[in-house]
Design a protein around this motif. Sequence first.
Motif, PDB file in Angstrom:
ATOM      1  N   ASN A   1     -14.533  34.034   6.985  1.00 38.00           N
ATOM      2  CA  ASN A   1     -13.595  33.759   5.884  1.00 38.00           C
ATOM      3  C   ASN A   1     -12.247  34.427   6.142  1.00 38.00           C
ATOM      4  O   ASN A   1     -11.194  33.839   5.882  1.00 38.00           O
ATOM      5  N   MET A   2     -12.268  35.658   6.637  1.00 36.13           N
ATOM      6  CA  MET A   2     -11.014  36.362   6.936  1.00 36.13           C
ATOM      7  C   MET A   2     -10.243  35.665   8.050  1.00 36.13           C
ATOM      8  O   MET A   2      -9.010  35.606   8.009  1.00 36.13           O
ATOM      9  N   ARG A   3     -10.951  35.143   9.028  1.00 31.37           N
ATOM     10  CA  ARG A   3     -10.271  34.386  10.100  1.00 31.37           C
ATOM     11  C   ARG A   3      -9.619  33.126   9.531  1.00 31.37           C
ATOM     12  O   ARG A   3      -8.527  32.742   9.936  1.00 31.37           O
ATOM     13  N   ARG A   4     -10.280  32.500   8.568  1.00 32.80           N
ATOM     14  CA  ARG A   4      -9.677  31.317   7.914  1.00 32.80           C
ATOM     15  C   ARG A   4      -8.412  31.711   7.150  1.00 32.80           C
ATOM     16  O   ARG A   4      -7.413  30.997   7.172  1.00 32.80           O
ATOM     17  N   VAL A   5      -8.443  32.860   6.468  1.00 30.55           N
ATOM     18  CA  VAL A   5      -7.253  33.344   5.756  1.00 30.55           C
ATOM     19  C   VAL A   5      -6.129  33.599   6.752  1.00 30.55           C
ATOM     20  O   VAL A   5      -4.983  33.220   6.522  1.00 30.55           O
ATOM     21  N   ARG A   6      -6.450  34.246   7.854  1.00 37.13           N
ATOM     22  CA  ARG A   6      -5.446  34.520   8.892  1.00 37.13           C
ATOM     23  C   ARG A   6      -4.840  33.206   9.406  1.00 37.13           C
ATOM     24  O   ARG A   6      -3.625  33.082   9.525  1.00 37.13           O
ATOM     25  N   ASP A   7      -5.691  32.222   9.671  1.00 33.38           N
ATOM     26  CA  ASP A   7      -5.194  30.923  10.168  1.00 33.38           C
ATOM     27  C   ASP A   7      -4.351  30.206   9.121  1.00 33.38           C
ATOM     28  O   ASP A   7      -3.334  29.587   9.448  1.00 33.38           O
ATOM     29  N   ARG A   8      -4.756  30.281   7.861  1.00 38.63           N
ATOM     30  CA  ARG A   8      -4.023  29.636   6.772  1.00 38.63           C
ATOM     31  C   ARG A   8      -2.617  30.218   6.627  1.00 38.63           C
ATOM     32  O   ARG A   8      -1.705  29.554   6.151  1.00 38.63           O
ATOM     33  N   ASN A   9      -2.451  31.464   7.045  1.00 38.47           N
ATOM     34  CA  ASN A   9      -1.166  32.142   6.912  1.00 38.47           C
ATOM     35  C   ASN A   9      -0.453  32.347   8.246  1.00 38.47           C
ATOM     36  O   ASN A   9       0.442  33.189   8.353  1.00 38.47           O
ATOM     37  N   ALA A  10      -0.825  31.563   9.233  1.00 35.62           N
ATOM     38  CA  ALA A  10      -0.209  31.685  10.564  1.00 35.62           C
ATOM     39  C   ALA A  10       1.289  31.380  10.520  1.00 35.62           C
ATOM     40  O   ALA A  10       2.022  31.767  11.432  1.00 35.62           O
ATOM     41  N   ASP A  11       1.745  30.731   9.459  1.00 38.25           N
ATOM     42  CA  ASP A  11       3.169  30.400   9.335  1.00 38.25           C
ATOM     43  C   ASP A  11       3.964  31.493   8.613  1.00 38.25           C
ATOM     44  O   ASP A  11       5.142  31.303   8.310  1.00 38.25           O
TER      45      ASP A  11
ATOM     46  N   SER B   1      -4.566  33.428  -0.330  1.00 40.88           N
ATOM     47  CA  SER B   1      -5.244  34.727  -0.243  1.00 40.88           C
ATOM     48  C   SER B   1      -4.329  35.761   0.412  1.00 40.88           C
ATOM     49  O   SER B   1      -4.688  36.428   1.383  1.00 40.88           O
ATOM     50  N   LEU B   2      -3.123  35.882  -0.149  1.00 39.04           N
ATOM     51  CA  LEU B   2      -2.112  36.754   0.449  1.00 39.04           C
ATOM     52  C   LEU B   2      -2.518  38.224   0.457  1.00 39.04           C
ATOM     53  O   LEU B   2      -2.160  38.962   1.383  1.00 39.04           O
ATOM     54  N   GLY B   3      -3.269  38.676  -0.535  1.00 37.12           N
ATOM     55  CA  GLY B   3      -3.724  40.065  -0.535  1.00 37.12           C
ATOM     56  C   GLY B   3      -4.591  40.351   0.681  1.00 37.12           C
ATOM     57  O   GLY B   3      -4.400  41.354   1.390  1.00 37.12           O
ATOM     58  N   THR B   4      -5.534  39.464   0.954  1.00 37.11           N
ATOM     59  CA  THR B   4      -6.389  39.606   2.139  1.00 37.11           C
ATOM     60  C   THR B   4      -5.547  39.523   3.403  1.00 37.11           C
ATOM     61  O   THR B   4      -5.730  40.317   4.331  1.00 37.11           O
ATOM     62  N   HIS B   5      -4.624  38.593   3.438  1.00 35.62           N
ATOM     63  CA  HIS B   5      -3.758  38.456   4.618  1.00 35.62           C
ATOM     64  C   HIS B   5      -2.977  39.745   4.887  1.00 35.62           C
ATOM     65  O   HIS B   5      -2.873  40.185   6.038  1.00 35.62           O
ATOM     66  N   MET B   6      -2.438  40.355   3.847  1.00 34.52           N
ATOM     67  CA  MET B   6      -1.654  41.575   4.044  1.00 34.52           C
ATOM     68  C   MET B   6      -2.526  42.713   4.575  1.00 34.52           C
ATOM     69  O   MET B   6      -2.092  43.492   5.431  1.00 34.52           O
ATOM     70  N   ILE B   7      -3.770  42.814   4.106  1.00 34.64           N
ATOM     71  CA  ILE B   7      -4.665  43.843   4.628  1.00 34.64           C
ATOM     72  C   ILE B   7      -4.972  43.574   6.099  1.00 34.64           C
ATOM     73  O   ILE B   7      -4.903  44.484   6.935  1.00 34.64           O
ATOM     74  N   LEU B   8      -5.296  42.330   6.435  1.00 37.33           N
ATOM     75  CA  LEU B   8      -5.564  41.991   7.832  1.00 37.33           C
ATOM     76  C   LEU B   8      -4.352  42.293   8.715  1.00 37.33           C
ATOM     77  O   LEU B   8      -4.506  42.813   9.830  1.00 37.33           O
ATOM     78  N   ASP B   9      -3.178  42.005   8.215  1.00 41.28           N
ATOM     79  CA  ASP B   9      -1.949  42.285   8.966  1.00 41.28           C
ATOM     80  C   ASP B   9      -1.778  43.791   9.172  1.00 41.28           C
ATOM     81  O   ASP B   9      -1.401  44.227  10.260  1.00 41.28           O
ATOM     82  N   HIS B  10      -2.062  44.589   8.159  1.00 42.86           N
ATOM     83  CA  HIS B  10      -1.927  46.038   8.299  1.00 42.86           C
ATOM     84  C   HIS B  10      -2.964  46.611   9.276  1.00 42.86           C
ATOM     85  O   HIS B  10      -2.660  47.541  10.029  1.00 42.86           O
TER      86      HIS B  10
END
Length: 178
Positions: free
Chosen positions: A13-23, A123-132
């Motif tokens: 699921n986290m990989r999907r969030v990362r891919d969804r926010n690749a832009d 899922s920007l909150g999850t994306h920001m954590i993954l980015d950090h």
Amino acid sequence: MRVVVDDFLPSRNMRRVRDRNADLVGEMRVPVPTSEQYSVFRAYLDHRHFDGGMADMTVLDYAMMVEDSHVETKLVEYRLQGPDSRITGRGTGPLLGVALTDVLSDGLSMVYSFYEPEYRDRSLGTHMILDHIERARRMGLPYAYLGYWVRDSRKMDYKGRFLPQERLLADGWTRVER
């Protein structure tokens, strides 16, 4: 609580969030508050925390939150990519999210993050954590701190998904795998 950066593997699921926010492009900046940030902050509070302790924060309160720090603090702004983002490293679209982040000797500490509610399907909150977590890894830091975690708090449940992690208990840091 803190995520163990080198041992962290994102879930499917986290990989999907990362891919969804690749832009999206996250740019780490000096902690200077802007009206654009406050507008996103206000929208976030009004949508997600309208009854919380921060609900009445003014623009001056926001500025103090950003500027008043005794450690090295940065803002990470998240924007949509533009045509020259790969060259400049900056996004050019609207501001979608912001993370107030302390840079510590052993990790990045996410003090407070917020995002534009109309983009919550990303899922920007999850994306920001993954980015950090990834930023800490690139910086050679062993941890990404997600702040306090309170057992059975519905608003903090999301933090438990980022494993392995260490939680500070009465007898010291305790590693949690699952």
